[in-house]
Write a protein that holds these residues in place. Structure first.
Motif, short mmCIF file in Angstrom:
data_model
loop_
_atom_site.label_atom_id
_atom_site.label_comp_id
_atom_site.label_asym_id
_atom_site.label_seq_id
_atom_site.Cartn_x
_atom_site.Cartn_y
_atom_site.Cartn_z
N GLU A 101 -5.72 4.83 2.87
CA GLU A 101 -6.40 3.42 3.16
C GLU A 101 -5.73 2.85 4.32
O GLU A 101 -6.49 2.05 5.23
CB GLU A 101 -6.37 2.45 2.01
N LEU A 129 -13.54 5.67 -3.03
CA LEU A 129 -12.61 5.24 -3.80
C LEU A 129 -12.97 4.58 -5.12
O LEU A 129 -12.24 4.35 -5.91
CB LEU A 129 -12.01 3.89 -3.05
N GLU A 131 -1.64 12.54 -1.49
CA GLU A 131 -2.61 11.62 -1.86
C GLU A 131 -3.86 12.47 -1.78
O GLU A 131 -4.32 13.32 -1.33
CB GLU A 131 -2.65 10.22 -0.84
N HIS A 143 -1.26 4.07 -1.31
CA HIS A 143 -2.65 3.92 -0.50
C HIS A 143 -2.39 4.06 0.94
O HIS A 143 -3.20 3.39 1.73
CB HIS A 143 -3.22 2.52 -0.74
N ALA A 159 0.80 -1.31 -0.07
CA ALA A 159 0.09 0.09 -0.06
C ALA A 159 0.74 1.36 0.02
O ALA A 159 0.51 2.14 -0.62
CB ALA A 159 -0.84 -0.08 1.38
N PRO A 195 -12.72 -0.81 -0.07
CA PRO A 195 -11.51 -0.25 0.47
C PRO A 195 -10.87 -1.58 1.23
O PRO A 195 -10.83 -1.61 2.32
CB PRO A 195 -12.04 0.73 1.83
#
Length: 314
Positions: free
Chosen positions: A120, A166, A281, A117, A112, A170
Motif C-alpha cells: 500500500e 484489499l 506480502e 502494508h 504501515a 486503500p
C-alpha cells in the motif's frame, strides 16, 4: 590540446578534465539515483524498528533529524536562511502546516511498514504524482491536458480495483499520497531551502516529540533505549531522513524538473519489490491488476508530459 589554464599541454601528458556543467549534471544524476534508492529501501530499515511504538519512532526521527540538519546548516553556513524565514509570519505559519503534513506522512509510513502494508505504501507513492496534478487543478486552477485527464481516470479505476483486492478503501495509499502531495504544494509556496525548511519543521514538532519521548521513558511502556541496537537504529533515523533530502536538493539544482520526474518512480518500484520479494506480502490478482493499471496510467501521464515539452533544441 590545451591545459585548463589555456597553455599548451606537454606531449604525452593528459590535461586535467575541467569541472563544468556536464560534471554537475552527472553528479546530479548520481544524487537523484541515490536519493530515490534510499527512499525505496527505507522499509527495510524501519522494519528493524517494528517493535517500537510508531509514534515513538517518529518522535525520535524528528529529534534526531533536528540534530543532524543543524550540523548540515552549520557546515554550509545557512543559519541565516533559517533566521530570515522565522522572521516572516506567513512563512512560519505555512511551515507549521508542512510540519504537520510531513509528520503525518512519516507516521503512516512507519505504521504501515511495521504492520506489513508496504504494498500500500508503494501504491501510494505511485499515485502521488497524479494526486499532485489533481491538487494543481483544484487549488491553482490549472487546466488538465487530455493525457493528464486520461491518466487520472485510469488511476481512479486502479484505486477502485485496489480497494477490491484489499476488501476496503486503500486508506494507507491515499493518506500517504495526499499528505505528501499537499506537503509539496505547501513547500512550493515558501521560499525556504530543503535543509533550512526541515530544520524549521522539526523545530515546530520538537515540543510534542520531546514530550512523547519523556512519556516513553517514564511511563508504563518499555524503555527501548535500554537496548543499544534499538537506540542506534533510532538515532540513525536522523541521517536516514536528512541525507536524502539534502541530496535531492542538490539534484534539483543540477537537473531539469523533467529529468527529476523520471527518477520519482524508482522509490515505489523498490518498495514494491521489497514488499513482494523480501517481506512476502500477498499480491492477489486484483491487487496486481490495480498496480498494472496504475503503471499504465503513469505511462500515459509521462508520455503526455514528454509530448507537451516537445523535442529539445539542438
Amino acid at each position: 590540446m590545451t591545459s585548463i589554464e589555456g597553455a599548451p599541454a606537454a606531449k604525452g601528458v593528459r590535461s586535467p578534465r575541467p569541472i563544468g556543467p556536464d560534471t554537475n549534471v552527472r553528479l546530479g544524476v548520481f544524487a537523484a539515483l541515490a536519493t530515490y534508492t534510499i527512499w525505496g529501501v527505507l522499509p527495510l530499515f524501519f522494519k528493524l524498528l517494528e517493535h517500537v511504538n510508531p509514534v515513538g519512532v517518529v518522535a525520535n526521527r524528528i529529534l534526531c533529524s533536528l540534530f543532524f540538519v543543524v550540523a548540515i546548516l552549520y557546515f554550509r553556513h545557512q543559519f541565516g536562511e533559517v533566521r530570515a524565514a522565522l522572521k516572516d509570519r506567513r512563512t512560519v505559519l505555512l511551515m507549521c502546516v508542512s510540519a504537520v503534513l510531513i509528520a503525518g506522512n512519516w507516521l503512516i509510513f512507519v505504521w504501515a511498514v511495521a504492520n506489513n502494508h508496504v504494498l500500500e505504501v508503494s501504491f501510494g507513492y505511485f499515485i502521488n504524482p497524479l494526486v499532485s496534478v489533481a491538487i494543481g487543478m483544484v487549488l491553482l486552477s490549472e487546466r488538465l491536458s487530455r493525457t493528464q485527464a486520461i491518466a487520472i481516470a485510469i488511476a481512479l479505476v486502479a484505486i477502485g480495483i485496489q480497494a477490491i483486492g484489499l476488501g476496503s478503501v486503500p486508506w494507507v495509499s491515499l493518506v500517504l499520497a495526499l499528505t505528501f502531495a499537499f506537503y509539496g504544494y505547501v513547500r512550493k509556496t515558501v521560499n525556504v531551502g530543503s535543509a533550512a525548511g526541515l530544520a524549521i519543521e522539526t523545530l515546530v514538532l520538537i515540543p510534542i516529540s520531546a514530550a512523547y519521548i519523556f512519556y516513553l521513558l517514564t511511563g508504563p511502556a518499555p524503555d527501548f533505549y535500554a537496548d543499544p541496537t534499538t537506540t542506534l537504529f533510532l538515532v540513525m533515523t536522523g541521517p536516514m531522513t536528512a541525507v536524502p533530502l539534502v541530496m535531492f536538493a542538490f539534484a534539483a539544482r543540477q537537473l531539469r524538473l523533467s529529468t527529476i520526474g523520471m527518477f520519482q518512480y524508482i522509490a515505489p518500484s523498490l518498495q514494491f519489490a521489497v514488499a513482494v520479494f523480501v517481506f512476502g506480502e500477498d499480491l492477489s490478482p486484483a491487487r496486481l491488476a490495480g498496480f498494472a493499471l496504475i503503471w499504465v496510467s503513469l505511462a500515459v501521464f509521462s508520455f503526455g508530459s514528454w509530448r507537451e515539452r516537445g523535442p529539445r533544441p539542438a
